[in-house]
Design a protein around this motif. Sequence first.
Motif, PDB file in Angstrom:
ATOM      1  N   GLN A 180      -2.143   2.041  10.096  1.00  9.80           N
ATOM      2  CA  GLN A 180      -2.706   0.749   9.674  1.00  9.80           C
ATOM      3  C   GLN A 180      -1.779  -0.414  10.047  1.00  9.80           C
ATOM      4  OE1 GLN A 180      -2.468   0.343   5.151  1.00  9.80           O
ATOM      5  NE2 GLN A 180      -1.989   2.494   5.478  1.00  9.80           N
TER       6      GLN A 180
ATOM      7  N   ASN B 244       0.872  -1.164   0.000  1.00 10.27           N
ATOM      8  CA  ASN B 244       0.000   0.000   0.000  1.00 10.27           C
ATOM      9  C   ASN B 244       0.910   1.215   0.000  1.00 10.27           C
ATOM     10  OD1 ASN B 244      -2.179   1.710   0.167  1.00 10.27           O
ATOM     11  ND2 ASN B 244      -2.675   1.238   2.287  1.00 10.27           N
ATOM     12  N   GLU B 245       0.543   2.237  -0.756  1.00 11.49           N
ATOM     13  CA  GLU B 245       1.407   3.417  -0.795  1.00 11.49           C
ATOM     14  C   GLU B 245       0.604   4.687  -0.957  1.00 11.49           C
ATOM     15  OE1 GLU B 245       4.070   2.450  -3.997  1.00 11.49           O
ATOM     16  OE2 GLU B 245       2.763   3.325  -5.490  1.00 11.49           O
ATOM     17  N   MET B 246       1.260   5.773  -0.598  1.00  6.26           N
ATOM     18  CA  MET B 246       0.676   7.104  -0.790  1.00  6.26           C
ATOM     19  C   MET B 246       1.785   8.046  -1.186  1.00  6.26           C
ATOM     20  SD  MET B 246       1.107   9.677   1.722  1.00  6.26           S
ATOM     21  CE  MET B 246       2.090   9.781   3.197  1.00  6.26           C
TER      22      MET B 246
ATOM     23  N   PHE C 167      -1.009   7.606   7.955  1.00  2.09           N
ATOM     24  CA  PHE C 167      -0.941   6.527   6.973  1.00  2.09           C
ATOM     25  C   PHE C 167      -0.388   5.233   7.572  1.00  2.09           C
ATOM     26  CE2 PHE C 167       1.203   4.271   3.422  1.00  2.09           C
ATOM     27  CZ  PHE C 167       0.084   4.017   2.637  1.00  2.09           C
TER      28      PHE C 167
ATOM     29  N   THR D  92       0.532  13.439   8.311  1.00  3.43           N
ATOM     30  CA  THR D  92       0.029  12.630   7.204  1.00  3.43           C
ATOM     31  C   THR D  92       0.717  11.266   7.158  1.00  3.43           C
ATOM     32  OG1 THR D  92      -0.445  14.623   5.947  1.00  3.43           O
ATOM     33  CG2 THR D  92      -0.352  12.571   4.709  1.00  3.43           C
ATOM     34  N   VAL D  93       2.022  11.239   7.261  1.00  3.07           N
ATOM     35  CA  VAL D  93       2.739   9.965   7.273  1.00  3.07           C
ATOM     36  C   VAL D  93       2.343   9.175   8.519  1.00  3.07           C
ATOM     37  CG1 VAL D  93       5.008   8.858   7.448  1.00  3.07           C
ATOM     38  CG2 VAL D  93       4.656  10.759   5.846  1.00  3.07           C
TER      39      VAL D  93
ATOM     40  N   CYS E   4       5.387   7.134   0.539  1.00  2.04           N
ATOM     41  CA  CYS E   4       5.414   6.226   1.683  1.00  2.04           C
ATOM     42  C   CYS E   4       4.814   4.895   1.235  1.00  2.04           C
ATOM     43  CB  CYS E   4       4.606   6.837   2.829  1.00  2.04           C
ATOM     44  SG  CYS E   4       4.670   5.920   4.364  1.00  2.04           S
ATOM     45  N   THR E   5       5.589   3.818   1.364  1.00  2.00           N
ATOM     46  CA  THR E   5       5.128   2.497   0.940  1.00  2.00           C
ATOM     47  C   THR E   5       5.177   1.548   2.117  1.00  2.00           C
ATOM     48  OG1 THR E   5       6.036   2.895  -1.273  1.00  2.00           O
ATOM     49  CG2 THR E   5       5.478   0.626  -0.716  1.00  2.00           C
TER      50      THR E   5
END
Length: 147
Positions: free
Chosen positions: A29, A3-5, A26, A22-23, A68-69
């Motif tokens: 999870q 999953n990445e953003m 994320f 934000t990081v 970020c992955t």
Amino acid sequence: MKNEMELTFLSVSENEAFARATVGAFITQLDPTMDELTEIKTVVSEAVTNSIIHGYEGKTTCHIKIKCTIFKNNELELIISDQGVGIENIHEAKEPLFTSKPQLERSGMGFTIMESFMDSLEVFSKTGHGTTLIMKKQLTKTKTVCH
């Protein structure tokens, strides 16, 4: 599976807290420990601050990018990049207490902090073309699965 953003924002100091949050949101999870969450948010803060102060030298019309992955095995990869002035001597820049902006009373500990909080740190930079940091961290698996 992964999953990445990706996040791109202006190089203004007010956005450092936004990037951290934000990081941090994320990676929740992964159910990180408080120490892991704090360390990752600190690393983001150090990298973004370096881009703003050193990479762009205070110019507020430039962008910083974070990718970020999260990988299936609870490994986190952070890629933080700018298109700033670059780092002339990466080895020297990574030395504890080294700063290229002593007049700003910088501690020179950014890379040292990043290296101590992450499992790996790679720095790629070319003078006049920017800097990219690739950092990885294996997070502790804290969730228990019932069978």
